[in-house]
Write an enzyme that holds these catalytic residues in place. Structure first.
Site, PDB file in Angstrom:
ATOM      1  N   HIS A   1     -28.756  -7.615 116.405  1.00  0.00           N
ATOM      2  CA  HIS A   1     -28.569  -6.260 115.900  1.00  0.00           C
ATOM      3  C   HIS A   1     -27.608  -5.469 116.764  1.00  0.00           C
ATOM      4  CE1 HIS A   1     -32.072  -6.881 113.254  1.00  0.00           C
ATOM      5  NE2 HIS A   1     -31.267  -6.203 112.473  1.00  0.00           N
TER       6      HIS A   1
ATOM      7  N   GLU B   1     -13.289 -18.339  86.336  1.00  0.00           N
ATOM      8  CA  GLU B   1     -12.286 -18.976  87.203  1.00  0.00           C
ATOM      9  C   GLU B   1     -11.745 -20.251  86.592  1.00  0.00           C
ATOM     10  OE1 GLU B   1     -14.023 -19.536  91.096  1.00  0.00           O
ATOM     11  OE2 GLU B   1     -15.937 -20.162  90.274  1.00  0.00           O
TER      12      GLU B   1
ATOM     13  N   ASP C   1      -9.190 -19.800  91.899  1.00  0.00           N
ATOM     14  CA  ASP C   1      -9.337 -20.996  91.066  1.00  0.00           C
ATOM     15  C   ASP C   1      -8.678 -20.818  89.707  1.00  0.00           C
ATOM     16  OD1 ASP C   1     -10.587 -23.022  92.588  1.00  0.00           O
ATOM     17  OD2 ASP C   1     -12.432 -21.855  92.580  1.00  0.00           O
TER      18      ASP C   1
ATOM     19  N   CYS D   1     -12.692 -10.886  92.032  1.00  0.00           N
ATOM     20  CA  CYS D   1     -13.114 -11.136  93.411  1.00  0.00           C
ATOM     21  C   CYS D   1     -12.230 -12.169  94.103  1.00  0.00           C
ATOM     22  CB  CYS D   1     -14.579 -11.535  93.476  1.00  0.00           C
ATOM     23  SG  CYS D   1     -14.915 -13.089  92.666  1.00  0.00           S
TER      24      CYS D   1
HETATM   25  C1  PEP Z   1     -11.922 -17.704  93.378  1.00  0.00           C
HETATM   26  O1  PEP Z   1     -11.836 -18.863  92.981  1.00  0.00           O
HETATM   27  O2  PEP Z   1     -11.074 -16.835  93.125  1.00  0.00           O
HETATM   28  C2  PEP Z   1     -13.070 -17.284  94.203  1.00  0.00           C
HETATM   29  C3  PEP Z   1     -13.278 -16.020  94.496  1.00  0.00           C
HETATM   30  O3  PEP Z   1     -13.874 -18.261  94.682  1.00  0.00           O
HETATM   31  P1  PEP Z   1     -13.487 -19.220  95.913  1.00  0.00           P
HETATM   32  O4  PEP Z   1     -12.226 -18.719  96.530  1.00  0.00           O
HETATM   33  O5  PEP Z   1     -14.640 -19.181  96.847  1.00  0.00           O
HETATM   34  O6  PEP Z   1     -13.324 -20.535  95.225  1.00  0.00           O
HETATM   35 MG    MG Z   2     -13.533 -20.195  93.098  1.00  0.00          MG
END
Ligand code: PEP
Ligand code: MG
Length: 537
Positions: free
Chosen positions: A188, A427, A451, A498
């Protein structure tokens, strides 16, 4: 000039004099007592005083490091009131007719050893907490004060170890950096240092004669440079200036909304791989966690993490985010993320092979362990679950039926859980193209552009030779993103990004215009992306 190497737990540059924090070592003598009832009364009074102190510390910490950083003092209060801990102390006083101080010290040592011997890193780190509360109880019994820093100017604080309560009690204006010989990045104290935005380095085998000397604490490389040469010092002064300017500009955006001049809003969340990244997400003012890559839990181990180990991690993240959304992606193992104990075997095309949700649906026992841990943790914050590498509606239906089994089992066992939002990663081109159908089945989409680019362009994201043509700005990728967002909105669900592209500030305006609801980025990109959003019309 002497350089001590350590491990950075929070970045930044500090230049100043070293102050070794000397703790008033509490000597505890074993004394025989006749009146054990009187010792129990003293213990009770010390316990009350300790709880009052911890409540004060909690209030102070809320102001300095926010609710999640202050939470440790609530945990400490619970520890002081823990039945096992107290009955061990009481039992030692009564059975051995000895003084309360000694019984507390013995129990503290025993509990700390027990925590330290646990396999789980999080539990191991609790040894420092139990030592901390025991010392506090002893201080209360002996009527002493806390260890403190006697320095006029701001200093680089060097210590053997720092208990969380010592960390927040130090006058923040007088601390340039924390450097410790012990401690873990999971402790912590490390979390607090990150939240306090102060460079911190652990595992530094420093020499005692450095006290009072000029030094540079380099929180980027984990080095403590004592009595730096003139040229090195100048170089670091320059680095610190640039770093401060950069931080200053961005810090001004903290607490501000992600809103365009014309009033369009977007959520900006952070991507994390483990518990210690949470502090970074908070320090950068992320609105939530948009992607917790849970496979890192599996990658760090040489055998399957248990349900309990996973539960502790998810719970800690949820608690530290204090009610903000935490989207946890289920296991995405395979392709570039190989784990021996999964025994995946050789594949010609691992990126298009046995990975992620395909493994989970094929080996439901592994999947169910993770789902149980996630649902259990859902009681401690706002958890959402997200499934990777989806290509069909059928997969989503299979997931749903496994989730129902898990919920039924938990209900039968009387284990509480909350209703969580469940979404999928988009993805694969397949998922993007049938996103109209998938949108009817789930609560949200999060587009994994890393991906999605690889599969849309048929370019292995790992292949360095193709790096120059791996282009996430390709019109095909952008059209798929647009399609996914439109299909999500038609069904009334939200869609975010993401993958790394979400942090590409040259595209932020375009994403906002497309109606993307959330961008989840590396913590340090939260404020730069916010800046672009706030600057646009
Ligand atoms: C992606 O594929 O964009 C993703 C966020 O997952 P990772 O990079 O962990 O495959
Ligand atoms: Mg991915």
């Amino acid at each position: 000039m002497t350089i001590f190497e350590g491990k950075s737990v929070f970045s930044g540059i500090a230049i100043g004099r070293i102050a070794i924090l000397k703790k008033d070592k509490q000597s505890v003598k074993r004394t025989h007592v006749e009146d054990t009832a009187r010792e129990l009364e003293r213990l009770d009074a010390a316990k009350k005083k300790t709880i009052e102190e911890l409540q004060q510390l909690y209030k102070k910490a809320i102001l300095e490091v926010g609710e999640s950083g202050a939470m440790i003092f609530e945990v400490h209060q619970m520890m002081v009131e823990d039945e096992d801990y107290l009955s061990s102390i009481t039992n030692i006083i009564e059975s051995q007719s000895i003084n309360a101080e000694y019984a507390v010290a013995t129990t503290g040592d025993n509990f700390a050893k027990m925590f330290a011997s646990m396999d789980d890193d999080y539990m191991k780190a609790r040894a420092a907490d139990v030592k901390d509360i025991s010392e506090r109880l002893i201080s209360a019994l002996q009527g002493r004060g806390d260890a403190s820093l006697h320095a006029e100017e701001a200093v680089i604080v060097v210590a053997e170890d720092l208990a969380p309560s010592e960390t927040v009690q130090l006058d923040k204006k007088k601390v340039l950096a924390f450097v410790t010989r012990y401690g873990s990045s999971n402790s912590h104290t490390a979390i607090l240092a990150r939240t306090m935005n102060i460079p911190a380095i652990i595992s530094v085998e420093y020499a005692e004669d450095i006290d009072g000397k000029m030094a540079v604490a380099d929180g980027f490389t984990g080095k403590l440079i004592v009595e730096p040469e003139e040229s090195v010092l100048r170089e670091y002064e320059e680095k610190r200036r640039t770093e401060l300017e950069k931080r200053q500009l961005l810090q001004e955006l903290k607490g501000k909304e992600n809103v365009t001049k014309s009033g369009k809003k977007i959520n900006i969340y952070a991507n994390i791989g483990n518990v210690s990244d949470v502090a970074n997400a908070l320090a950068n003012d992320a609105g939530g966690i948009g992607l917790f890559r849970s496979e890192f839990l599996y990658l760090e181990k040489d055998t399957f993490p248990t349900e309990e180990e996973q539960f502790q991690v998810y719970k800690t993240v949820a608690e530290n985010m204090a009610g903000k959304k935490v989207i946890i992606r289920t296991l995405d193992i395979g392709a570039d993320k190989q784990v021996d104990y999964f025994e995946l075997g050789h594949e010609e095309n691992p990126a298009m092979g046995y990975r992620a949700i395909r493994i989970c649906l094929d080996r439901p026992a592994i999947f169910k362990t993770q789902l149980r841990a996630l649902f259990r943790a859902s009681m401690f914050g706002t958890i959402s679950i997200m499934y990777p590498m989806i290509i069909s509606v059928n997969e989503v239906k299979q997931i749903k039926s496994i989730v129902e089994e898990v919920k039924k089992e938990l209900t039968e066992e009387g284990i509480p859980f909350a209703e969580v939002e469940q979404g999928i990663m988009i993805e694969t081109p397949a998922a993007a193209i049938i996103s109209d159908l998938l949108a009817k089945e789930v609560d949200f989409f999060s587009i994994g552009t890393n991906d999605l680019t690889q599969y849309t362009l048929a370019i292995d994201r790992q292949n360095a030779k193709l790096d120059n043509i791996y282009d996430s700005h390709h019109e095909a990728v952008l059209r798929l993103i647009r399609l996914v967002v439109e299909n999500a909105h038609k069904e009334g669900i939200w869609a975010g990004i993401c993958g790394e592209l979400g942090a590409d500030t040259t595209l932020t305006e375009e994403f906002v215009r497309m109606g993307v609801d959330e961008l989840s980025v590396t913590p340090t990109f939260v404020l730069p992306v916010r800046k672009v959003v706030r600057d646009m019309e």
